[in-house]
Design an enzyme around this catalytic site. Structure first.
Site, PDB file in Angstrom:
ATOM      1  N   ASP A 146     -16.052  25.842   0.332  1.00 27.50           N
ATOM      2  CA  ASP A 146     -15.055  24.885  -0.134  1.00 27.50           C
ATOM      3  C   ASP A 146     -13.728  25.339   0.505  1.00 27.50           C
ATOM      4  O   ASP A 146     -13.308  26.485   0.308  1.00 27.50           O
ATOM      5  CB  ASP A 146     -15.013  25.008  -1.661  1.00 27.50           C
ATOM      6  N   ILE A 147     -13.091  24.463   1.241  1.00 28.84           N
ATOM      7  CA  ILE A 147     -11.908  24.871   2.016  1.00 28.84           C
ATOM      8  C   ILE A 147     -10.744  25.303   1.109  1.00 28.84           C
ATOM      9  O   ILE A 147      -9.873  26.056   1.538  1.00 28.84           O
ATOM     10  CB  ILE A 147     -11.473  23.758   3.007  1.00 28.84           C
ATOM     11  N   ASN A 187      -5.679  10.472   4.151  1.00 29.74           N
ATOM     12  CA  ASN A 187      -5.599   9.066   4.591  1.00 29.74           C
ATOM     13  C   ASN A 187      -4.134   8.759   4.861  1.00 29.74           C
ATOM     14  O   ASN A 187      -3.254   9.563   4.551  1.00 29.74           O
ATOM     15  CB  ASN A 187      -6.217   8.114   3.561  1.00 29.74           C
ATOM     16  N   VAL A 235     -12.530  15.942   0.465  1.00 27.79           N
ATOM     17  CA  VAL A 235     -11.782  17.190   0.651  1.00 27.79           C
ATOM     18  C   VAL A 235     -10.298  16.987   0.286  1.00 27.79           C
ATOM     19  O   VAL A 235      -9.643  17.893  -0.230  1.00 27.79           O
ATOM     20  CB  VAL A 235     -11.991  17.727   2.098  1.00 27.79           C
ATOM     21  N   ASP A 236      -9.790  15.799   0.505  1.00 27.71           N
ATOM     22  CA  ASP A 236      -8.409  15.445   0.151  1.00 27.71           C
ATOM     23  C   ASP A 236      -8.194  15.608  -1.358  1.00 27.71           C
ATOM     24  O   ASP A 236      -7.226  16.250  -1.800  1.00 27.71           O
ATOM     25  CB  ASP A 236      -8.178  13.982   0.589  1.00 27.71           C
ATOM     26  N   THR A 250     -16.027  12.908   8.754  1.00 29.41           N
ATOM     27  CA  THR A 250     -17.502  12.817   8.669  1.00 29.41           C
ATOM     28  C   THR A 250     -18.016  12.507   7.262  1.00 29.41           C
ATOM     29  O   THR A 250     -19.216  12.528   7.033  1.00 29.41           O
ATOM     30  CB  THR A 250     -18.180  14.113   9.174  1.00 29.41           C
ATOM     31  N   GLY A 251     -17.104  12.243   6.330  1.00 24.12           N
ATOM     32  CA  GLY A 251     -17.508  11.876   4.973  1.00 24.12           C
ATOM     33  C   GLY A 251     -17.352  10.374   4.790  1.00 24.12           C
ATOM     34  O   GLY A 251     -18.037   9.576   5.441  1.00 24.12           O
ATOM     35  N   TYR A 256     -15.275   8.402   5.913  1.00 21.64           N
ATOM     36  CA  TYR A 256     -14.912   7.663   7.127  1.00 21.64           C
ATOM     37  C   TYR A 256     -16.064   7.496   8.129  1.00 21.64           C
ATOM     38  O   TYR A 256     -15.887   6.862   9.184  1.00 21.64           O
ATOM     39  CB  TYR A 256     -13.688   8.306   7.802  1.00 21.64           C
TER      40      TYR A 256
HETATM   41  N1  AR6 Z   1     -14.141  21.717   1.302  1.00 27.57           N
HETATM   42  C1  AR6 Z   1     -14.523  21.515   2.583  1.00 27.57           C
HETATM   43  N2  AR6 Z   1     -15.094  20.363   3.012  1.00 27.57           N
HETATM   44  C2  AR6 Z   1     -15.276  19.375   2.094  1.00 27.57           C
HETATM   45  C3  AR6 Z   1     -14.886  19.503   0.748  1.00 27.57           C
HETATM   46  C4  AR6 Z   1     -14.298  20.746   0.357  1.00 27.57           C
HETATM   47  N3  AR6 Z   1     -13.885  20.978  -0.903  1.00 27.57           N
HETATM   48  N4  AR6 Z   1     -15.208  18.343   0.098  1.00 27.57           N
HETATM   49  C5  AR6 Z   1     -15.770  17.527   1.015  1.00 27.57           C
HETATM   50  N5  AR6 Z   1     -15.829  18.139   2.222  1.00 27.57           N
HETATM   51  P1  AR6 Z   1     -14.144  13.292   3.423  1.00 27.57           P
HETATM   52  P2  AR6 Z   1     -13.087  11.707   5.672  1.00 27.57           P
HETATM   53  C6  AR6 Z   1     -16.352  17.664   3.508  1.00 27.57           C
HETATM   54  O1  AR6 Z   1     -14.838  12.125   2.852  1.00 27.57           O
HETATM   55  O2  AR6 Z   1     -14.455  11.323   6.074  1.00 27.57           O
HETATM   56  C7  AR6 Z   1     -10.669  10.759   1.254  1.00 27.57           C
HETATM   57  O3  AR6 Z   1     -10.778   9.930   0.130  1.00 27.57           O
HETATM   58  C8  AR6 Z   1     -17.375  16.563   3.500  1.00 27.57           C
HETATM   59  O4  AR6 Z   1     -18.688  17.109   3.318  1.00 27.57           O
HETATM   60  O5  AR6 Z   1     -13.432  14.232   2.517  1.00 27.57           O
HETATM   61  O6  AR6 Z   1     -12.132  12.194   6.719  1.00 27.57           O
HETATM   62  C9  AR6 Z   1      -9.314  10.643   1.930  1.00 27.57           C
HETATM   63  O7  AR6 Z   1      -8.272  10.388   1.018  1.00 27.57           O
HETATM   64  C10 AR6 Z   1     -17.211  15.967   4.885  1.00 27.57           C
HETATM   65  O8  AR6 Z   1     -18.023  16.670   5.830  1.00 27.57           O
HETATM   66  O9  AR6 Z   1     -13.035  12.854   4.524  1.00 27.57           O
HETATM   67  C11 AR6 Z   1      -9.521   9.509   2.872  1.00 27.57           C
HETATM   68  O10 AR6 Z   1      -9.323   8.268   2.239  1.00 27.57           O
HETATM   69  C12 AR6 Z   1     -15.746  16.245   5.240  1.00 27.57           C
HETATM   70  O11 AR6 Z   1     -15.259  17.113   4.212  1.00 27.57           O
HETATM   71  C13 AR6 Z   1     -10.970   9.639   3.292  1.00 27.57           C
HETATM   72  O12 AR6 Z   1     -11.617  10.328   2.233  1.00 27.57           O
HETATM   73  C14 AR6 Z   1     -14.877  15.009   5.316  1.00 27.57           C
HETATM   74  O13 AR6 Z   1     -15.220  14.122   4.263  1.00 27.57           O
HETATM   75  C15 AR6 Z   1     -11.121  10.471   4.538  1.00 27.57           C
HETATM   76  O14 AR6 Z   1     -12.466  10.469   4.924  1.00 27.57           O
END
Ligand code: AR6
Length: 168
Positions: free
Chosen positions: A9-10, A23, A32-33, A121-122, A124
Protein backbone atom coordinates in the site's frame (compact mmCIF):
# COMPACT_ATOMS: atom_id res chain seq x y z
CA UNK A 1 19.47 5.14 -10.09
CA UNK A 2 18.06 1.98 -8.51
CA UNK A 3 14.67 0.62 -9.51
CA UNK A 4 12.71 -1.46 -7.01
CA UNK A 5 9.42 -3.32 -7.09
CA UNK A 6 7.31 -3.67 -3.96
CA UNK A 7 3.86 -5.14 -3.43
CA UNK A 8 2.35 -2.80 -0.88
CA UNK A 9 0.00 0.00 0.00
CA UNK A 10 1.75 3.19 -1.13
CA UNK A 11 0.53 5.10 1.94
CA UNK A 12 2.94 3.00 4.02
CA UNK A 13 6.05 3.85 1.99
CA UNK A 14 8.72 6.07 3.53
CA UNK A 15 9.86 7.76 0.33
CA UNK A 16 10.72 11.42 -0.10
CA UNK A 17 7.87 11.65 -2.59
CA UNK A 18 4.97 9.32 -3.31
CA UNK A 19 2.93 9.80 -6.45
CA UNK A 20 -0.86 9.90 -6.43
CA UNK A 21 -2.99 8.75 -9.37
CA UNK A 22 -5.35 11.68 -9.00
CA UNK A 23 -8.15 13.07 -11.17
CA UNK A 24 -8.24 16.55 -12.68
CA UNK A 25 -10.31 17.96 -9.82
CA UNK A 26 -7.41 17.24 -7.42
CA UNK A 27 -10.03 16.91 -4.70
CA UNK A 28 -9.79 13.17 -4.06
CA UNK A 29 -11.62 10.09 -5.25
CA UNK A 30 -11.42 6.31 -4.91
CA UNK A 31 -8.57 3.83 -5.36
CA UNK A 32 -5.07 4.98 -4.48
CA UNK A 33 -6.25 8.63 -4.47
CA UNK A 34 -8.82 7.86 -1.77
CA UNK A 35 -6.23 5.94 0.27
CA UNK A 36 -3.69 8.79 0.07
CA UNK A 37 -6.20 11.44 1.09
CA UNK A 38 -7.53 9.27 3.95
CA UNK A 39 -4.07 8.58 5.31
CA UNK A 40 -2.65 12.04 4.55
CA UNK A 41 -5.49 13.88 6.24
CA UNK A 42 -6.87 17.35 5.78
CA UNK A 43 -3.55 19.09 5.10
CA UNK A 44 -3.22 17.29 1.78
CA UNK A 45 -6.76 18.23 0.74
CA UNK A 46 -6.33 21.85 1.83
CA UNK A 47 -3.16 22.20 -0.25
CA UNK A 48 -4.92 20.60 -3.21
CA UNK A 49 -7.73 23.13 -2.81
CA UNK A 50 -5.20 25.99 -2.78
CA UNK A 51 -3.68 24.69 -6.02
CA UNK A 52 -7.18 24.45 -7.54
CA UNK A 53 -7.91 28.05 -6.54
CA UNK A 54 -4.62 29.20 -7.98
CA UNK A 55 -4.42 27.31 -11.27
CA UNK A 56 -7.73 25.51 -11.80
CA UNK A 57 -7.96 21.84 -12.69
CA UNK A 58 -4.87 19.75 -13.33
CA UNK A 59 -4.60 18.63 -16.95
CA UNK A 60 -4.05 15.01 -17.89
CA UNK A 61 -0.34 14.17 -17.89
CA UNK A 62 0.58 17.07 -15.62
CA UNK A 63 1.66 16.94 -11.99
CA UNK A 64 1.47 19.15 -8.90
CA UNK A 65 2.94 18.77 -5.43
CA UNK A 66 1.69 19.06 -1.86
CA UNK A 67 3.23 18.12 1.45
CA UNK A 68 2.21 14.71 2.76
CA UNK A 69 0.26 15.50 5.95
CA UNK A 70 0.19 12.42 8.19
CA UNK A 71 1.86 10.14 5.64
CA UNK A 72 5.42 8.89 6.23
CA UNK A 73 6.54 10.49 2.94
CA UNK A 74 7.59 14.15 2.67
CA UNK A 75 5.65 15.07 -0.46
CA UNK A 76 2.73 13.84 -2.50
CA UNK A 77 3.04 14.42 -6.22
CA UNK A 78 -0.46 14.36 -7.70
CA UNK A 79 -0.58 13.45 -11.37
CA UNK A 80 -3.59 12.85 -13.59
CA UNK A 81 -3.41 9.74 -15.75
CA UNK A 82 -5.32 9.33 -19.01
CA UNK A 83 -8.68 7.56 -19.08
CA UNK A 84 -8.15 4.69 -21.54
CA UNK A 85 -10.32 5.23 -24.61
CA UNK A 86 -8.56 2.94 -27.09
CA UNK A 87 -6.45 5.72 -28.66
CA UNK A 88 -3.19 3.95 -27.88
CA UNK A 89 -0.84 6.60 -29.25
CA UNK A 90 -2.44 9.52 -27.45
CA UNK A 91 -3.05 7.67 -24.18
CA UNK A 92 0.53 6.33 -24.13
CA UNK A 93 2.01 9.82 -24.57
CA UNK A 94 -0.15 11.18 -21.78
CA UNK A 95 0.80 8.36 -19.42
CA UNK A 96 4.50 8.85 -20.23
CA UNK A 97 4.03 12.56 -19.41
CA UNK A 98 2.70 11.59 -15.94
CA UNK A 99 5.86 9.65 -15.14
CA UNK A 100 8.22 12.24 -16.65
CA UNK A 101 6.54 15.27 -15.06
CA UNK A 102 6.44 13.52 -11.68
CA UNK A 103 10.15 12.65 -11.93
CA UNK A 104 10.94 16.26 -12.88
CA UNK A 105 9.01 17.56 -9.88
CA UNK A 106 10.69 15.07 -7.54
CA UNK A 107 14.05 16.12 -8.92
CA UNK A 108 13.28 19.81 -8.33
CA UNK A 109 12.32 19.00 -4.73
CA UNK A 110 15.67 17.31 -4.11
CA UNK A 111 13.94 13.98 -3.55
CA UNK A 112 16.17 10.94 -3.44
CA UNK A 113 13.46 8.28 -3.27
CA UNK A 114 10.22 8.42 -5.26
CA UNK A 115 7.43 5.81 -5.21
CA UNK A 116 4.91 5.34 -8.03
CA UNK A 117 1.60 3.48 -8.05
CA UNK A 118 0.47 1.88 -11.32
CA UNK A 119 -1.10 5.06 -12.69
CA UNK A 120 -4.30 4.70 -14.77
CA UNK A 121 -4.48 0.90 -14.43
CA UNK A 122 -7.45 0.88 -12.04
CA UNK A 123 -10.63 2.88 -12.62
CA UNK A 124 -9.07 4.49 -15.71
CA UNK A 125 -8.67 1.05 -17.38
CA UNK A 126 -5.32 1.53 -19.12
CA UNK A 127 -4.12 -1.96 -20.23
CA UNK A 128 -1.69 -3.06 -17.51
CA UNK A 129 1.09 -4.53 -19.70
CA UNK A 130 1.32 -1.40 -21.83
CA UNK A 131 1.13 0.90 -18.83
CA UNK A 132 3.97 -0.96 -17.09
CA UNK A 133 6.18 -0.81 -20.17
CA UNK A 134 5.65 2.95 -20.45
CA UNK A 135 6.36 3.44 -16.74
CA UNK A 136 9.59 1.43 -16.81
CA UNK A 137 10.80 3.03 -20.08
CA UNK A 138 10.19 6.58 -18.82
CA UNK A 139 11.95 5.94 -15.54
CA UNK A 140 14.91 4.17 -17.15
CA UNK A 141 15.34 6.97 -19.71
CA UNK A 142 15.17 9.71 -17.09
CA UNK A 143 18.44 11.59 -16.58
CA UNK A 144 18.51 11.83 -12.83
CA UNK A 145 20.63 14.19 -10.77
CA UNK A 146 19.17 13.79 -7.27
CA UNK A 147 16.90 10.78 -7.50
CA UNK A 148 18.66 7.67 -6.27
CA UNK A 149 15.81 5.20 -6.13
CA UNK A 150 12.46 4.71 -7.85
CA UNK A 151 10.01 2.29 -6.25
CA UNK A 152 7.16 0.81 -8.29
CA UNK A 153 4.48 0.02 -5.75
CA UNK A 154 2.14 -2.66 -7.07
CA UNK A 155 -1.10 -3.28 -5.24
CA UNK A 156 -2.68 -6.07 -7.27
CA UNK A 157 -1.14 -9.47 -8.18
CA UNK A 158 -1.48 -8.90 -11.91
CA UNK A 159 0.60 -5.71 -11.90
CA UNK A 160 3.15 -7.31 -9.59
CA UNK A 161 3.66 -10.21 -12.05
CA UNK A 162 3.94 -7.83 -15.02
CA UNK A 163 6.54 -5.62 -13.31
CA UNK A 164 8.50 -8.68 -12.08
CA UNK A 165 8.85 -9.88 -15.66
CA UNK A 166 9.74 -6.43 -17.00
CA UNK A 167 12.34 -5.67 -14.35
CA UNK A 168 13.85 -9.14 -14.42
N1 AR6 B 1 -1.48 1.70 -2.81
C1 AR6 B 1 -0.92 1.45 -4.01
N2 AR6 B 1 -1.64 1.18 -5.12
C2 AR6 B 1 -3.00 1.17 -5.00
C3 AR6 B 1 -3.66 1.44 -3.79
C4 AR6 B 1 -2.83 1.71 -2.65
N3 AR6 B 1 -3.35 1.98 -1.44
N4 AR6 B 1 -5.00 1.35 -4.00
C5 AR6 B 1 -5.17 1.05 -5.30
N5 AR6 B 1 -3.97 0.92 -5.92
P1 AR6 B 1 -6.79 3.74 -9.37
P2 AR6 B 1 -6.52 5.26 -11.88
C6 AR6 B 1 -3.64 0.60 -7.31
O1 AR6 B 1 -8.15 3.29 -9.72
O2 AR6 B 1 -6.78 4.04 -12.67
C7 AR6 B 1 -9.58 7.56 -8.47
O3 AR6 B 1 -10.92 7.58 -8.08
C8 AR6 B 1 -4.66 -0.14 -8.13
O4 AR6 B 1 -4.53 -1.55 -7.92
O5 AR6 B 1 -6.50 4.16 -7.97
O6 AR6 B 1 -5.36 6.14 -12.25
C9 AR6 B 1 -9.06 8.95 -8.83
O7 AR6 B 1 -9.66 9.96 -8.06
C10 AR6 B 1 -4.26 0.24 -9.55
O8 AR6 B 1 -3.26 -0.66 -10.04
O9 AR6 B 1 -6.31 4.98 -10.29
C11 AR6 B 1 -9.41 9.06 -10.27
O10 AR6 B 1 -10.74 9.50 -10.45
C12 AR6 B 1 -3.61 1.62 -9.40
O11 AR6 B 1 -3.49 1.83 -7.99
C13 AR6 B 1 -9.27 7.65 -10.80
O12 AR6 B 1 -9.46 6.80 -9.67
C14 AR6 B 1 -4.41 2.75 -10.01
O13 AR6 B 1 -5.79 2.55 -9.75
C15 AR6 B 1 -7.88 7.38 -11.33
O14 AR6 B 1 -7.85 6.10 -11.89
Amino acid sequence: MKIELIKSDITKIEADAIVNAANSSLLGGGGVDGAIHRAGGKQVLEECQEIRNRQGKCKTGEAVVTTAGNLPAKYVIHTVGPIWNGDEEKNSKLLANCYRNSMNLAESLDSKIIAFPNISTGVYKFPKEQAAKIAVDEVKNFKSKNIEKVIFVCFDDENEEIYKKLLG
